[in-house]
Design a protein around this motif. Sequence first.
Motif, mmCIF file in Angstrom:
data_model
loop_
_atom_site.group_PDB
_atom_site.id
_atom_site.type_symbol
_atom_site.label_atom_id
_atom_site.label_comp_id
_atom_site.label_asym_id
_atom_site.label_seq_id
_atom_site.Cartn_x
_atom_site.Cartn_y
_atom_site.Cartn_z
ATOM 1 N N LEU A 64 -4.706 -7.784 -9.046
ATOM 2 C CA LEU A 64 -5.119 -6.508 -9.618
ATOM 3 C C LEU A 64 -4.941 -6.450 -11.137
ATOM 4 O O LEU A 64 -5.199 -5.409 -11.752
ATOM 5 N N ARG A 65 -4.539 -7.511 -11.752
ATOM 6 C CA ARG A 65 -4.228 -7.451 -13.182
ATOM 7 C C ARG A 65 -5.456 -7.225 -14.063
ATOM 8 O O ARG A 65 -5.373 -6.529 -15.079
ATOM 9 N N GLY A 71 2.726 4.793 -11.679
ATOM 10 C CA GLY A 71 3.738 4.195 -10.814
ATOM 11 C C GLY A 71 5.117 4.641 -11.251
ATOM 12 O O GLY A 71 6.032 3.855 -11.413
ATOM 13 N N ASP A 117 -3.716 7.326 -6.209
ATOM 14 C CA ASP A 117 -3.931 5.933 -6.578
ATOM 15 C C ASP A 117 -4.247 5.881 -8.068
ATOM 16 O O ASP A 117 -5.232 6.484 -8.523
ATOM 17 N N TRP A 139 5.199 1.596 -0.026
ATOM 18 C CA TRP A 139 6.027 2.209 -1.065
ATOM 19 C C TRP A 139 6.705 3.478 -0.565
ATOM 20 O O TRP A 139 7.847 3.777 -0.937
ATOM 21 N N ASP A 196 0.825 -1.191 0.000
ATOM 22 C CA ASP A 196 0.000 0.000 0.000
ATOM 23 C C ASP A 196 0.870 1.255 0.000
ATOM 24 O O ASP A 196 2.088 1.182 -0.179
ATOM 25 N N TYR A 214 -6.164 -3.644 -13.857
ATOM 26 C CA TYR A 214 -5.166 -2.909 -14.635
ATOM 27 C C TYR A 214 -5.608 -2.805 -16.093
ATOM 28 O O TYR A 214 -5.573 -1.716 -16.685
ATOM 29 N N LEU A 216 2.363 -4.540 -8.898
ATOM 30 C CA LEU A 216 1.000 -4.761 -8.412
ATOM 31 C C LEU A 216 0.784 -6.221 -8.051
ATOM 32 O O LEU A 216 1.214 -7.111 -8.791
#
Length: 278
Positions: free
Chosen positions: A129-130, A58, A105, A20, A16, A133, A125
Amino acid sequence: MNNEQCCTISCESPLDQKHWDTQYKAQATGWDLGAIAPPIQNYIDSLVNKESRILIPGCGNTYEAEYLLEKGFTNITVIDIAPTLVAMLQQKFADNPNIKIVLGDFFEHQGEYDLIIEQTFFCALPPFLRQKYVWKMHQLLADGGILSGLLFNRTFEVSPPFGGSQNEYEMLFKEAFVFTKLEMAKNSAEPRKNSELFFEFKKNSTVQVRLYSFEGITCSGCMETVSTKFSAINEVLNVSMSTDFSEVLIISKKEIPLQELQTIVSYDEKYKILQIES
């Protein structure tokens, strides 16, 4: 096979904002090449329209954005979830009107872009979550927009990064995008040599790309059954369910009524499907 490891703190903690930000505060950025990746540099060199709306999600230390600015591009947006990093970037590019630095986010980001550059975001990720994405990338791109960059073509003993394979990516992105290029990168940086794919995918604007939350599935066998039932719908082109069974991505020729999807899985009273709104 190289031994590159990006997870330099604890991989047991959630990936989360806190995680990072801690990485950047500790300067524990083992994934950072220290320069733009050569395949992406070559790709940028081939771009003609300097006014293209470009997003880098990102973004990290965003050597890609720095190179784009050097090359005269005028409409660049970078986004990252780590406040320490974003504050540093805002200071670094404070006097440059051609780049926008966003703290936030990615999955909540709104906008429209001609090009999105992928560089060590997908692999950071969690795999569940793909599907989200793919849905979000399709949503953010303008008609004819391009998603391009690098994906790992290997697995890792320590994650992140989370790896994958060409076949997996083909199954994940098919129908939502037209594959212009997906091949082994020819000039990767030495630590990543022979372990990454360069890709260029064009948004398929002729299809509906919808993401749904799903409740009730607890095993891969049930996931396969549900996916097969959805795939059998006449207008459906591709179905992909997240690894935690909580979301399903459906690409279709036209909108599939939610009630039709719910009816299909009504054989099990635990199953509930709801569309996720953008």
